[in-house]
Design a protein around this motif. Structure first.
Motif, PDB file in Angstrom:
ATOM      1  N   UNK A   1       0.827  -1.202   0.000  1.00 26.80           N
ATOM      2  CA  UNK A   1       0.000   0.000   0.000  1.00 26.80           C
ATOM      3  C   UNK A   1       0.863   1.254   0.000  1.00 26.80           C
ATOM      4  N   UNK A   2       1.965   1.234   0.726  1.00 25.40           N
ATOM      5  CA  UNK A   2       2.868   2.381   0.740  1.00 25.40           C
ATOM      6  C   UNK A   2       3.436   2.619  -0.655  1.00 25.40           C
ATOM      7  N   UNK A   3       3.704   1.528  -1.397  1.00 28.68           N
ATOM      8  CA  UNK A   3       4.194   1.672  -2.761  1.00 28.68           C
ATOM      9  C   UNK A   3       3.131   2.332  -3.644  1.00 28.68           C
ATOM     10  N   UNK A   4       1.866   1.918  -3.488  1.00 27.89           N
ATOM     11  CA  UNK A   4       0.780   2.533  -4.256  1.00 27.89           C
ATOM     12  C   UNK A   4       0.688   4.022  -3.944  1.00 27.89           C
ATOM     13  N   UNK A   5       0.751   4.365  -2.657  1.00 25.51           N
ATOM     14  CA  UNK A   5       0.694   5.775  -2.278  1.00 25.51           C
ATOM     15  C   UNK A   5       1.858   6.564  -2.881  1.00 25.51           C
ATOM     16  N   UNK A   6       3.037   5.952  -2.875  1.00 25.66           N
ATOM     17  CA  UNK A   6       4.204   6.616  -3.446  1.00 25.66           C
ATOM     18  C   UNK A   6       4.076   6.834  -4.940  1.00 25.66           C
ATOM     19  N   UNK A   7       3.568   5.818  -5.652  1.00 22.82           N
ATOM     20  CA  UNK A   7       3.379   5.949  -7.096  1.00 22.82           C
ATOM     21  C   UNK A   7       2.330   7.015  -7.418  1.00 22.82           C
ATOM     22  N   UNK A   8       1.280   7.076  -6.601  1.00 23.90           N
ATOM     23  CA  UNK A   8       0.238   8.082  -6.819  1.00 23.90           C
ATOM     24  C   UNK A   8       0.795   9.485  -6.612  1.00 23.90           C
ATOM     25  N   UNK A   9       1.581   9.659  -5.548  1.00 27.23           N
ATOM     26  CA  UNK A   9       2.180  10.970  -5.294  1.00 27.23           C
ATOM     27  C   UNK A   9       3.109  11.370  -6.433  1.00 27.23           C
ATOM     28  N   UNK A  10       3.877  10.408  -6.926  1.00 26.15           N
ATOM     29  CA  UNK A  10       4.786  10.683  -8.044  1.00 26.15           C
ATOM     30  C   UNK A  10       4.008  11.042  -9.309  1.00 26.15           C
ATOM     31  N   UNK A  11       2.916  10.313  -9.572  1.00 28.25           N
ATOM     32  CA  UNK A  11       2.101  10.586 -10.752  1.00 28.25           C
ATOM     33  C   UNK A  11       1.510  11.989 -10.714  1.00 28.25           C
ATOM     34  N   UNK A  12       1.005  12.392  -9.559  1.00 30.65           N
ATOM     35  CA  UNK A  12       0.414  13.726  -9.435  1.00 30.65           C
ATOM     36  C   UNK A  12       1.479  14.787  -9.690  1.00 30.65           C
ATOM     37  N   UNK A  13       2.681  14.574  -9.155  1.00 29.15           N
ATOM     38  CA  UNK A  13       3.763  15.541  -9.337  1.00 29.15           C
ATOM     39  C   UNK A  13       4.209  15.640 -10.791  1.00 29.15           C
ATOM     40  N   UNK A  14       4.323  14.491 -11.464  1.00 26.93           N
ATOM     41  CA  UNK A  14       4.920  14.472 -12.800  1.00 26.93           C
ATOM     42  C   UNK A  14       3.910  14.552 -13.943  1.00 26.93           C
ATOM     43  N   UNK A  15       2.696  14.035 -13.703  1.00 26.89           N
ATOM     44  CA  UNK A  15       1.780  13.859 -14.832  1.00 26.89           C
ATOM     45  C   UNK A  15       0.412  14.517 -14.652  1.00 26.89           C
ATOM     46  N   UNK A  16       0.249  15.292 -13.604  1.00 31.61           N
ATOM     47  CA  UNK A  16      -0.982  16.065 -13.421  1.00 31.61           C
ATOM     48  C   UNK A  16      -0.641  17.549 -13.502  1.00 31.61           C
ATOM     49  N   UNK A  17      -1.496  18.320 -14.133  1.00 32.27           N
ATOM     50  CA  UNK A  17      -1.261  19.753 -14.273  1.00 32.27           C
ATOM     51  C   UNK A  17      -2.510  20.520 -13.852  1.00 32.27           C
ATOM     52  N   UNK A  18      -2.269  21.626 -13.184  1.00 31.49           N
ATOM     53  CA  UNK A  18      -3.390  22.451 -12.754  1.00 31.49           C
ATOM     54  C   UNK A  18      -3.535  23.659 -13.673  1.00 31.49           C
ATOM     55  N   UNK A  19      -4.779  23.925 -14.050  1.00 32.73           N
ATOM     56  CA  UNK A  19      -5.110  25.097 -14.846  1.00 32.73           C
ATOM     57  C   UNK A  19      -6.228  25.850 -14.121  1.00 32.73           C
ATOM     58  N   UNK A  20      -5.844  26.773 -13.253  1.00 33.58           N
ATOM     59  CA  UNK A  20      -6.845  27.501 -12.480  1.00 33.58           C
ATOM     60  C   UNK A  20      -7.615  26.573 -11.566  1.00 33.58           C
TER      61      UNK A  20
END
Length: 288
Positions: free
Chosen positions: A188-207
């Motif tokens: 589960x910690x690995x899943x949480x880590x991958x999710x955090x990494x994905x948000x940092x690298x592959x999610x973008x905020x527009x307003x």
């Protein structure tokens, strides 16, 4: 009591907090047992009195206890709280959650480390490798009086019923079940880590909107990771999303459907041939 004795013997500089939930008249005397032992060991001790809101007694007691401990810790300048959860607690928790059909986060059981909600106070459980009987032996060896909470024998509670069944079992290896929970926690910690990494690298905020490329990091479906990504994005947009609602959103998006769930609106958009997930807060519903 056992953790206090062990921590003191190891030379740790401790400050003890004992919580009176106000559920039984005997609780005040039980807190005094802790205060008396701390006095003998020359350890600082604070008794915290709390009042519980209506609802599930054990669940509300846990919520109120950690909230009160976090407030106490911040007031005292303490960053880490140690609790005495042990291997038997871990086995009971895992079996209860298996019986309820919990997913990976629930099956991680009693986590060795966690942060109390809305604080930076860390809770650490250093005794998860010890059996209840071993800790009782520490207490008995020190000749220390301990409280007998009758709620620990009240079969109205799920945990007590599980504990009673485990006590009667001669084939369930408590230490083995606890180790399994620890291994699930690693996953589960690995899943949480991958999710955090994905948000940092592959999610973008527009307003007031987010986009996320679910296949940027891997060409395979990673539903457990996506669930946590969606919950993190929702949180950044000011929406608290339970995992059940996150699962509905992920299911709709993988089926290329627009969806409004739990205060979050999500849809699939095309960007240079890639299917990108787009999120924003759900618009207010019209009323007549």
């Amino acid at each position: 009591m056992a953790m206090l004795l062990l921590a003191h013997a190891a030379g740790f500089d401790c400050h003890v907090a004992t919580v009176n939930h106000g559920l039984r008249v005997e609780a005040a005397d039980e807190c005094r047992l802790v205060e008396n032992l701390c006095g003998k060991l020359d350890v600082a001790c604070t008794t915290i009195d709390i009042m519980l809101a209506k609802g599930n007694v054990q669940q509300e007691a846990r919520r109120a206890r950690y909230a009160a401990l976090a407030e106490w810790a911040m007031r005292e300048g303490i960053r880490t709280i140690l609790t005495a959860h042990h291997a038997d607690d871990q086995a009971e928790t895992l079996l209860m959650r298996l019986n309820r059909g919990s997913g990976l986060p629930g099956l991680a059981g009693v986590r060795e480390r966690r942060t109390i909600d809305n604080t930076d106070i860390e809770v650490t459980r250093p005794l998860l490798g010890f059996r209840r009987s071993e800790l009782h032996a520490v207490i008995d060896g020190a000749g220390v009086a301990v409280a007998d909470d009758p709620s620990n024998r009240d079969a109205a509670y799920d945990r007590v019923r599980v504990r009673q069944h485990l006590d009667r079992s001669d084939w369930i290896d408590i230490a083995g079940v606890a180790r399994s929970a620890s291994l699930i926690e690693e996953s589960w910690s690995m899943v949480e880590g991958l999710a955090a990494e994905d948000v940092t690298l592959h999610a973008k905020r527009y307003g007031e909107a987010f986009t996320y490329d679910p296949f940027a990091a891997s060409g395979v479906e990673r539903v457990p990771v996506w669930l946590e990504v969606v919950r993190r994005i929702a949180g950044d947009l000011g929406v608290t999303l339970v995992r059940g609602d996150a699962a509905k959103i992920v299911a709709a998006l993988t089926d290329n459907r627009k969806v409004n769930v739990g205060g979050l609106s999500a849809e699939v958009i095309e960007d240079q041939g890639a299917k990108i997930w787009s999120f924003r807060r759900e618009p207010p519903r019209r009323t007549s």
